[in-house]
Design an enzyme around this catalytic site. Structure first.
Site, PDB file in Angstrom:
ATOM      1  N   LYS A  53      73.209  42.232  15.721  1.00 32.42           N
ATOM      2  CA  LYS A  53      74.753  41.724  15.263  1.00 32.42           C
ATOM      3  C   LYS A  53      75.422  41.691  16.484  1.00 32.42           C
ATOM      4  CE  LYS A  53      74.995  45.244  11.097  1.00 32.42           C
ATOM      5  NZ  LYS A  53      75.234  43.780  10.090  1.00 32.42           N
ATOM      6  N   ARG A 101      68.062  47.429   1.970  1.00 37.39           N
ATOM      7  CA  ARG A 101      66.996  47.512   0.946  1.00 37.39           C
ATOM      8  C   ARG A 101      65.644  47.835   1.394  1.00 37.39           C
ATOM      9  NH1 ARG A 101      68.672  40.936   0.865  1.00 37.39           N
ATOM     10  NH2 ARG A 101      70.379  41.897   1.806  1.00 37.39           N
TER      11      ARG A 101
HETATM   12  N1  BES Z   1      75.006  47.266   6.748  1.00 38.53           N
HETATM   13  C1  BES Z   1      75.234  45.959   6.437  1.00 38.53           C
HETATM   14  C2  BES Z   1      76.139  45.474   5.519  1.00 38.53           C
HETATM   15  C3  BES Z   1      77.610  45.574   5.762  1.00 38.53           C
HETATM   16  C4  BES Z   1      78.390  44.570   6.692  1.00 38.53           C
HETATM   17  C5  BES Z   1      78.496  46.750   5.491  1.00 38.53           C
HETATM   18  C6  BES Z   1      79.631  44.769   6.998  1.00 38.53           C
HETATM   19  C7  BES Z   1      79.816  46.872   5.901  1.00 38.53           C
HETATM   20  C8  BES Z   1      80.137  45.885   6.492  1.00 38.53           C
HETATM   21  C9  BES Z   1      73.698  45.342   6.081  1.00 38.53           C
HETATM   22  O1  BES Z   1      72.696  46.142   6.589  1.00 38.53           O
HETATM   23  C10 BES Z   1      73.641  43.845   6.558  1.00 38.53           C
HETATM   24  O2  BES Z   1      73.604  43.858   7.886  1.00 38.53           O
HETATM   25  N2  BES Z   1      73.270  43.170   5.532  1.00 38.53           N
HETATM   26  C11 BES Z   1      73.256  41.513   6.048  1.00 38.53           C
HETATM   27  C12 BES Z   1      72.266  41.216   5.018  1.00 38.53           C
HETATM   28  C13 BES Z   1      71.672  39.835   5.454  1.00 38.53           C
HETATM   29  C14 BES Z   1      71.193  39.708   6.733  1.00 38.53           C
HETATM   30  C15 BES Z   1      70.696  39.307   4.534  1.00 38.53           C
HETATM   31  C16 BES Z   1      74.574  41.099   5.845  1.00 38.53           C
HETATM   32  O3  BES Z   1      75.309  41.255   4.901  1.00 38.53           O
HETATM   33  O4  BES Z   1      74.886  40.262   6.506  1.00 38.53           O
HETATM   34 MN    MN Z   2      72.004  45.473   8.451  1.00 40.05          MN
END
Ligand code: BES
Ligand code: MN
Ligand code: ZN
Length: 511
Positions: free
Chosen positions: A289, A363
């Site tokens: 990230k 997931r």
């Molecule tokens: N934990 C994150 C989702 C999240 C983002 C929670 C911001 C709270 C605040 C999750 O694991 C994630 O990174 N999801 C990705 C999925 C994508 C790579 C398909 C997302 O939402 O960008």
């Molecule tokens: Mn994530």
């Protein structure tokens, strides 16, 4: 675990004008005149409230307040007047928020004793027990502060706050009391959830979370805790949890909490599984990230914590229901041992998943947790997870996404949301979305296109629940307060504890 501020909530019989306390808290609706309680206080204060109202300083508008000093004219040192907005818009959350706002002010003013009479403004519009519960829950939320790591004179390091819910009439107190008792249990469970959430990832890693669960179960008696460590995860083939945890020195865990009630569940009562995502830190892994706000990803464990705290609440409430808590816990970090984009993972269900993005890790741990709950023949499976940024884009930080394969379960969760003040909004899931999650070289892939990301994620999870009635709560955006609110300080919200506990209470009461 030590409570950061030791809050005690109790009921007390007292006349409002004779109630000895640091601050007496009363409410007023914008479209009502001053009620009999306010009139009685006003007489004691020689028209002080009336003068404030004439100045336009106490109108009853929502989120407004006025503070008066009684200067020896009555037993309470201060009177806090809270605006409750329009009467027809009032819900239990109006009272919960008002109690929270009062408790928050009490902490800021460093008061030790407050008296709530907020229920009086509501007349007979709500059941007294519900009002008592809302006030107790609000008192815990609003007074909550997190200063565990602030050395010496930390903000709000108060020690103790006593919150009294007062009324002169014994019959009314009697009606309030069962709600107050439940509100205390739920309020404390939610504060516990907030504290565990606020603890950073160098303190709460998967083994530490497992220890916290074990300690809790030990204290609760009616809850049995089983922990699968990395060797057991390996032996059982829980490839999803192992893949996500493979990059970290802290090994993943699967935490199981089995609540067996002393009172027998009603015949036909469903067995419920609560499955919560506990990624103790989500860096994104190899698909790392951006640095901006990455610290917030210590809150990626809050789905799992909501399950932990809900189990605590329902055991303390002694609900006659069988409930299984399932908390897959892992830390998502990049390293030489991390899982990578392109990897194909065999999950606990036997289904294979092609990894396209290591940041879609929630997931990958949940699918093993869900398959385990399905194998244990739970009738209802509810998962809760900070799963997708896409859900935040869709709903903001006001409502959690709700996806499900069962309309009755949706209705029950919507009702619990209304009662608990933890809002949900149904979003779709199902075949069209599932189509996007098919891989050419494995059964599934772990990431779809940019569009409908919350729904495609849900459709992925849906494929692991077997025949169970299933609901998914995407709480991304609900897990953390970014600025102080009436519900207390910045940080973990404990979202889901009130919602899930309310759902289970209604289920136990066959409502
Ligand atoms: N934990 C994150 C989702 C999240 C983002 C929670 C911001 C709270 C605040 C999750 O694991 C994630 O990174 N999801 C990705 C999925 C994508 C790579 C398909 C997302 O939402 O960008
Ligand atoms: Mn994530
Ligand atoms: Zn995550």
């Amino acid at each position: 675990m030590k409570q950061i501020i030791d809050v005690k909530v109790k009921t007390r019989k007292a006349a409002f004008t004779e109630c000895k306390t640091d601050v007496l808290v009363v409410g007023r609706f914008a479209d009502d005149g001053p009620d009999e309680v306010i009139q009685a206080l006003d007489r004691k204060l020689n028209g002080g409230i009336d003068r404030l109202a004439r100045l336009g300083d106490f109108t009853g508008k929502p989120k407004t307040h006025a503070l008066l000093y009684s200067e020896g004219k009555m037993a309470a040192q201060r009177v806090l007047l809270l605006g409750l907005g329009e009467r027809k818009k009032a819900t239990l959350d109006t009272i919960r928020r008002a109690a929270a706002a009062a408790a928050s002010q009490a902490v800021d003013l460093k008061l030790r004793r407050i008296a709530l009479a907020l229920h009086r403004a509501c007349g007979n519009g709500f059941a007294a027990a519900d009002l008592g519960r809302a006030m107790a829950e609000g008192a815990y939320s609003g007074s909550y502060r997190y200063d565990e790591y602030v050395s010496e004179n930390g903000n709000g390091r108060l020690g103790a706050l006593e919150v009294q819910i007062v009324d002169p009439e014994p019959a009314r107190l009697r009606d309030l009391t069962p709600g107050v008792s439940a509100g205390i249990v739920i309020g404390q469970a939610q504060s516990y959830a907030r504290t565990v959430a606020n603890r950073p990832a160098n303190v709460i890693n998967p083994p530490a979370l497992a220890r916290a669960a074990r300690d809790l179960a030990h204290r609760l008696r009616s809850v049995r805790c089983t922990i699968f460590d990395d060797k057991q995860l390996q032996a059982r083939g829980m490839g999803g949890i192992l893949a996500v945890g493979s990059g970290s020195q802290s090994k993943p865990r699967l935490i199981l909490l089995e609540y067996t009630p002393a009172r027998k569940p009603a015949p036909g009562a469903p067995t419920v599984a609560l499955v919560g995502k506990a990624v103790t830190f989500d860096s994104g892994g190899i698909s790392i990230k951006p640095a901006q706000d990455m610290d917030q990803m210590k809150f990626d464990k809050t789905g799992g914590i909501a399950v932990l705290a809900t189990i605590r609440a329902l055991a303390e409430l002694k609900l006659p229901l069988r409930v299984l808590g399932v908390i897959p816990a892992a830390e998502n970090l990049p390293s030489g041992s991390s899982y990578r984009p392109g990897d194909i993972i065999t999950t606990y269900s036997g289904k294979t998943v092609e990894i396209l993005n290591t940041d879609a890790e929630g997931r990958m741990i949940l699918c093993d947790g869900l398959a385990y709950a399905a194998e244990r023949k739970c009738d209802v499976i509810i998962d809760i997870a900070t799963l997708t940024g896409a859900c935040m884009v869709a709903l903001g930080s006001y409502k959690a996404g709700l996806m499900s394969n069962d309309d009755d379960l949706v209705a029950r969760l919507q009702r619990a949301a209304e009662e608990s003040g933890e809002s949900v909004w149904r979003l779709p899931t199902g075949d069209e979305y599932a189509e996007e999650m098919k891989s050419k070289i494995a059964d599934l892939k772990n990431a779809g296109s940019r569009w409908g990301g919350a729904c495609t994620a849900a459709s992925f999870l849906q494929q692991f629940v077997g025949a169970a009635k299933w609901a998914h709560l995407d709480i991304a955006g609900m897990d953390v307060f970014l600025k102080p609110t009436e519900y207390g300080c910045v940080g973990g919200t404990g979202f889901g504890v009130r919602l899930l506990t309310t759902y289970l209470m209604n289920l136990a009461e066959r409502k």
